[in-house]
Write an enzyme that holds these catalytic residues in place. Structure first.
Site, PDB file in Angstrom:
ATOM      1  N   ASP A  90     -11.258 -42.209-114.417  1.00 44.19           N
ATOM      2  CA  ASP A  90     -10.214 -41.574-115.222  1.00 44.19           C
ATOM      3  C   ASP A  90      -8.855 -41.683-114.533  1.00 44.19           C
ATOM      4  OD1 ASP A  90     -12.324 -40.888-116.781  1.00 44.19           O
ATOM      5  OD2 ASP A  90     -12.166 -38.734-116.499  1.00 44.19           O
ATOM      6  N   CYS A 131     -17.643 -39.136-110.334  1.00 47.42           N
ATOM      7  CA  CYS A 131     -16.504 -38.939-111.229  1.00 47.42           C
ATOM      8  C   CYS A 131     -16.908 -38.136-112.462  1.00 47.42           C
ATOM      9  CB  CYS A 131     -15.913 -40.295-111.612  1.00 47.42           C
ATOM     10  SG  CYS A 131     -14.203 -40.197-112.201  1.00 47.42           S
ATOM     11  N   ASP A 132     -15.896 -37.715-113.212  1.00 46.65           N
ATOM     12  CA  ASP A 132     -16.037 -36.655-114.218  1.00 46.65           C
ATOM     13  C   ASP A 132     -17.197 -36.814-115.198  1.00 46.65           C
ATOM     14  OD1 ASP A 132     -13.669 -36.151-112.969  1.00 46.65           O
ATOM     15  OD2 ASP A 132     -12.451 -36.058-114.769  1.00 46.65           O
ATOM     16  N   LYS A 133     -17.354 -37.985-115.802  1.00 43.27           N
ATOM     17  CA  LYS A 133     -18.314 -38.130-116.899  1.00 43.27           C
ATOM     18  C   LYS A 133     -19.730 -38.400-116.407  1.00 43.27           C
ATOM     19  CE  LYS A 133     -14.654 -37.560-119.157  1.00 43.27           C
ATOM     20  NZ  LYS A 133     -13.777 -37.595-117.984  1.00 43.27           N
ATOM     21  N   CYS A 203     -11.979 -36.093-106.916  1.00 45.25           N
ATOM     22  CA  CYS A 203     -10.653 -35.483-106.819  1.00 45.25           C
ATOM     23  C   CYS A 203     -10.755 -34.035-106.356  1.00 45.25           C
ATOM     24  CB  CYS A 203      -9.938 -35.578-108.156  1.00 45.25           C
ATOM     25  SG  CYS A 203      -9.664 -37.286-108.695  1.00 45.25           S
ATOM     26  N   GLU A 454      -7.434 -38.085-122.040  1.00 45.33           N
ATOM     27  CA  GLU A 454      -6.869 -36.956-121.306  1.00 45.33           C
ATOM     28  C   GLU A 454      -5.356 -37.153-121.179  1.00 45.33           C
ATOM     29  OE1 GLU A 454     -10.682 -35.898-118.434  1.00 45.33           O
ATOM     30  OE2 GLU A 454      -8.908 -36.843-117.571  1.00 45.33           O
ATOM     31  N   SER A 480      -7.024 -33.534-118.502  1.00 45.79           N
ATOM     32  CA  SER A 480      -7.641 -33.638-117.189  1.00 45.79           C
ATOM     33  C   SER A 480      -7.751 -32.249-116.594  1.00 45.79           C
ATOM     34  CB  SER A 480      -6.773 -34.514-116.285  1.00 45.79           C
ATOM     35  OG  SER A 480      -7.103 -34.315-114.933  1.00 45.79           O
TER      36      SER A 480
END
Length: 565
Positions: A90, A131-133, A203, A454, A480
């Site tokens: 992202d 990571c996020d997903k 992050c 995002e 985000s």
């Protein structure tokens, strides 16, 4: 094969079908080539779903963590098989057309993990995400398959340092706005860019990755404190080894994801997210995970729970500290103990340890006295939830606001309408957007984008230009975890399907009222109907490929933006 039929059935319910009997000789022959020995064919086969990739620092170390998880399986009598799924970044794709693939990747990850585990006959699996997903994608697969499974978080990155100040990815995004506003020069921008991402890990603030890792631990699908460990650390390696052991214990005791992922467990996850001041993406992902599990969860559950749960964590983006600071003082477990002691968590929920939440937290020590990262109930960051579900004539099916309290609770301003994120960003950076404006970014929803991008670039540009308290931003896209300010996303119905966001005009008055949970367009219902009658749906932006398939199948954001309802 000298094991009893009963044992084979209970600990090898899927792999036994693949490798037992003379007729399965071809399968055994294939597996011998990847390292199986005679004795391995009598062991439970455990998949290790690795999201390793050099696409992003969030996942660049996960191949080594997968090996540690396999080590844990093999040392405890199972046979581990490592396989890969995709990840996207992202942070890298943010603000570009490529970002439309981000939320789509959650579905691809879920589908791919389900496909491999189902096809190969694994009796259980460990999934490792960064990571996020990756995280909700892996959990959706766990819920669908309902085979013993443990999730391992890849861990947080350490903060970078610029002029003796901690910096991270959001620091770079906000520096872009500062540069555009001539608050910093090119050498300062490059300096921040060059040191903000010092190595492996997700992050560092309470952005989406750390939010979802914490939510999953709160849900009971990770081992205690898996969410609060540095990516490169002995603790994270140990977490992986213990996860390999834990999945075999789950298999032995026939404990499956749907035994753990109950309605009360999702309520625990929501409580943890609120206490941490977590990302708005948690709403979208928890709804999707609950859908896969068959649990009835709605956006209104966030409002119900949020009335009683304070924000206790002073973490970025709106706070001062990063996940590494939470790691130093003891991680997530002491916070969960605080919440349990206040009767804000369901202590009887089962977890992947085979024990309940209450049992896991029984001997957890409190945070050190005087630490500033997690506040007391008597001195919260915010007395109730920062995640506010809004309704109104702009959001009949709901919208999600992130209101930290620092920006106030009510904003009324003048609409400045944009048909895409790029168009809005340009006008923020060139100074067109002024105090009192409500930036409206539409046709960025799950179907209209497609993919629900995002809006970190625009929100960071607003903050970088010093307009954080003076400008609001609303969208049918999402945000985000690094976004902060007066922002409202997930507006449903989205513009592409004829939601009222589609007929907002420049100069219209828009009111965001977090106290009344209201998102209102200041025109009459008659005028809304008149404008909608003239509105025509735009042609789809993609007609072939992944994005087109996604747009045809995806539900609204208020239902989790899922593709398999």
């Amino acid at each position: 094969m000298n094991r009893s039929a009963k044992n084979i059935k209970s600990t090898r319910p899927y792999s036994g079908i693949v490798v037992d009997g003379y007729d399965r000789a071809p399968s055994r022959g294939m597996l011998r080539a990847v390292g199986f020995k005679d004795e391995d064919f009598t062991k439970s086969q455990i998949g290790i779903a690795s999201t390793w990739s050099m696409v992003t620092p969030c996942n660049m170390h996960i191949n080594k963590l997968a090996e540690k998880a396999a080590e844990g399986v093999d040392a405890n009598g199972g046979k581990a098989i490592i396989f890969n799924t995709i990840t996207v970044s992202d942070g890298i794709s943010m603000g570009t057309e490529g970002m439309k693939y981000s939320l789509v990747s959650r579905e691809v990850i879920a589908d791919s993990v389900e496909t491999v585990v189902g096809c190969e006959g694994f009796d259980g699996f460990v999934a490792i995400g960064g990571c996020d997903k990756n995280m909700p994608g892996c959990l959706i697969a766990m819920a669908r398959l309902n085979r013993p499974a443990v999730f391992v978080y890849g861990g947080t990155i350490m903060p970078g340092c610029y002029h003796d100040k901690d910096v991270d990815i959001v620091s770079i995004f906000e520096a872009v706005g500062q540069y555009a506003n001539k608050k910093i020069d090119e050498s300062q921008l490059k300096g921040i860019e060059s040191c903000a991402i010092p190595g492996a890990g997700s992050c560092g603030g309470m952005y989406t990755a750390n939010t979802m890792a914490s939510a999953i631990e709160g849900l009971g699908m990770s081992l205690p404190n898996s969410s609060a460990q540095a990516a490169i650390s002995p603790e994270k390696e140990s977490d992986c080894i213990r996860a390999g052991q834990a999945v075999l214990n789950l298999l032995k005791n026939n404990i499956r994801p749907r035994d753990i992922m109950t309605k009360k467990a999702f309520e625990n996850a929501i409580t943890v997210v609120i206490a941490l001041g977590g990302s708005t993406n948690a709403v979208l992902h928890l709804l999707a995970m609950a859908n896969a599990t068959g649990v009835k969860l709605s956006i209104d559950d966030f409002t119900r729970i949020g009335k009683n749960v304070p924000v206790l964590a002073d973490l970025k983006p709106s706070g001062r500290y990063v996940m590494a600071d939470l790691v130093k003082i003891g991680g997530l477990a002491p916070l969960m103990k605080m919440l349990l002691d206040k009767k804000l968590l369901h202590g009887d929920c089962l977890t992947v340890t085979g024990k309940t939440v209450r049992e896991n937290l029984e001997n957890v020590q409190s945070y050190p006295a005087g630490q500033p990262v997690i506040r007391s109930f008597e001195n919260p960051v915010k007395k109730n939830s920062h995640l506010v579900i809004l309704y109104g004539n702009l959001a009949a099916q709901g919208a999600v606001a992130k209101i930290s309290g620092k920006e106030g609770s009510v904003f009324t301003g003048t609409a400045r309408v944009f048909e895409s994120e790029e168009a809005a960003l340009k006008k923020i950076l060139d100074g067109t957007i002024k105090k009192g404006d409500v930036i409206v970014i539409r046709y960025e929803g799950p179907r209209g984008g497609p993919g629900m991008r995002e809006m970190l670039s625009p929100t960071s540009a607003v903050m970088g230009r010093g307009l954080g308290k003076d400008v609001a931003l609303i969208t049918d896209g999402r945000f985000s975890g690094g976004s902060h300010g007066f922002v409202v996303g997930h507006i449903t119905p989205e513009a592409y399907v004829g939601g009222p966001l589609a007929i907002v005009k420049d100069g219209d008055t828009i009111t965001i009222d977090a106290a009344k949970c209201l998102l209102d367009l200041g025109i009459s219902q008659a005028e809304i109907k008149k404008r909608l009658k003239k509105w025509k749906q735009p042609k789809p932006r993609y007609t072939r490929g992944v994005l087109a398939k996604y747009a045809r199948n995806v539900t609204s954001a208020s239902m989790g933006a899922v593709t398999d309802l």
